[in-house]
Write a protein that holds these residues in place. Structure first.
Motif, PDB file in Angstrom:
ATOM      1  N   LEU A  71      -7.021   7.862   7.306  1.00 59.32           N
ATOM      2  CA  LEU A  71      -7.607   7.936   5.967  1.00 59.32           C
ATOM      3  C   LEU A  71      -7.958   6.567   5.397  1.00 59.32           C
ATOM      4  N   SER A  72      -7.381   5.507   5.944  1.00 57.06           N
ATOM      5  CA  SER A  72      -7.691   4.166   5.447  1.00 57.06           C
ATOM      6  C   SER A  72      -9.139   3.773   5.734  1.00 57.06           C
ATOM      7  N   VAL A 117      -8.955   1.888  -0.002  1.00 58.95           N
ATOM      8  CA  VAL A 117      -8.015   3.005   0.052  1.00 58.95           C
ATOM      9  C   VAL A 117      -6.613   2.424   0.012  1.00 58.95           C
ATOM     10  N   ILE A 120      -1.392   5.350   0.664  1.00 58.93           N
ATOM     11  CA  ILE A 120      -1.485   6.586   1.450  1.00 58.93           C
ATOM     12  C   ILE A 120      -0.091   7.172   1.644  1.00 58.93           C
ATOM     13  N   ASN A 123      -1.224  13.203   3.129  1.00 54.24           N
ATOM     14  CA  ASN A 123      -2.651  13.488   2.933  1.00 54.24           C
ATOM     15  C   ASN A 123      -3.127  13.116   1.530  1.00 54.24           C
ATOM     16  N   LYS A 124      -2.317  12.367   0.797  1.00 56.67           N
ATOM     17  CA  LYS A 124      -2.694  11.933  -0.549  1.00 56.67           C
ATOM     18  C   LYS A 124      -2.805  10.405  -0.593  1.00 56.67           C
ATOM     19  N   PHE A 125      -3.758   9.917  -1.399  1.00 50.63           N
ATOM     20  CA  PHE A 125      -3.977   8.476  -1.489  1.00 50.63           C
ATOM     21  C   PHE A 125      -4.790   8.172  -2.738  1.00 50.63           C
TER      22      PHE A 125
END
Length: 204
Positions: A71-72, A117, A120, A123-125
């Motif tokens: 996700l980053s 980003v 983290i 699944n939240k960030f």
């Protein structure tokens, strides 16, 4: 002792032959196309301090790039046409397009460009970016939840996010207001951003 060393050296050489350095995982950053039929860019603001008015922008372009396994890597941009604002009341929408608020004729677009980003947790960030309204750019922080990926009806790979954030509309020159007889304000100063995105992997 010398005999022990003579036995140890071949053993270490043999062990070294089996050891290989661990390679860093390869990132696969993908491009995604926003599915507007299942997406929404909207907002909510207080009315008279007791209730809320909700609205959406119906005309926008957005880009999304990221690796679902990292996700980053997420990068996002959006260009929103102000004239497409819809709160369900034509008179109110026309007022919002006027110089009292967005001044859509002079400033036809709202823009967002992500920068970072951070924080983290599963699944939240948080997604940090620059939001430009009426040529005023301020940094905003969105609380984002990655909802995962799924295979669509045609076998395509889909992904989804939901994001929330708040801005002070006065920071962007959206300062129109009126007082009620009781001394309250008609329109709240804090605006909640409501973003729900579904996207399809490009080239799949």
């Amino acid at each position: 002792m010398r005999a022990f060393r003579l036995l140890l050296v071949p053993a270490l050489i043999a062990l070294a032959g089996f050891w290989q350095p661990t390679e860093a995982p390869t990132r696969e950053v993908l491009n995604w196309t926003i599915d507007k039929a299942h997406s929404s860019i909207g907002f909510r603001v207080r009315h008279l301090g007791i209730s809320f008015v909700n609205g959406v922008f119906e005309d926008y372009d957005a880009t999304l790039q990221f690796d679902p396994n990292d996700l980053s890597t997420l990068k996002a941009t959006a260009t929103i046409r102000v004239a497409s604002i819809n709160t369900g009341i034509e008179r109110r929408d026309n007022h919002l397009r006027s110089p009292d608020f967005f001044d859509a004729e002079k400033y036809p677009e709202i823009r967002f460009v992500s920068k970072e980003v951070r924080n983290i947790q599963g699944n939240k960030f948080q997604l940090v970016g620059d939001l430009t309204i009426k040529d005023v750019t301020k940094e905003v922080v969105l609380d984002v939840e990655f909802l995962g990926t799924a295979q669509g009806m045609q076998g395509e790979l889909r992904t989804a996010f939901t994001a929330r954030g708040t801005i002070d509309r006065f920071d962007y020159g959206l300062q129109w207001n009126r007082l009620t007889e009781a001394g309250g304000v008609v329109v709240g100063r804090e605006v909640t951003l409501l973003i729900d995105i579904e996207a399809v992997q490009e080239g799949a």
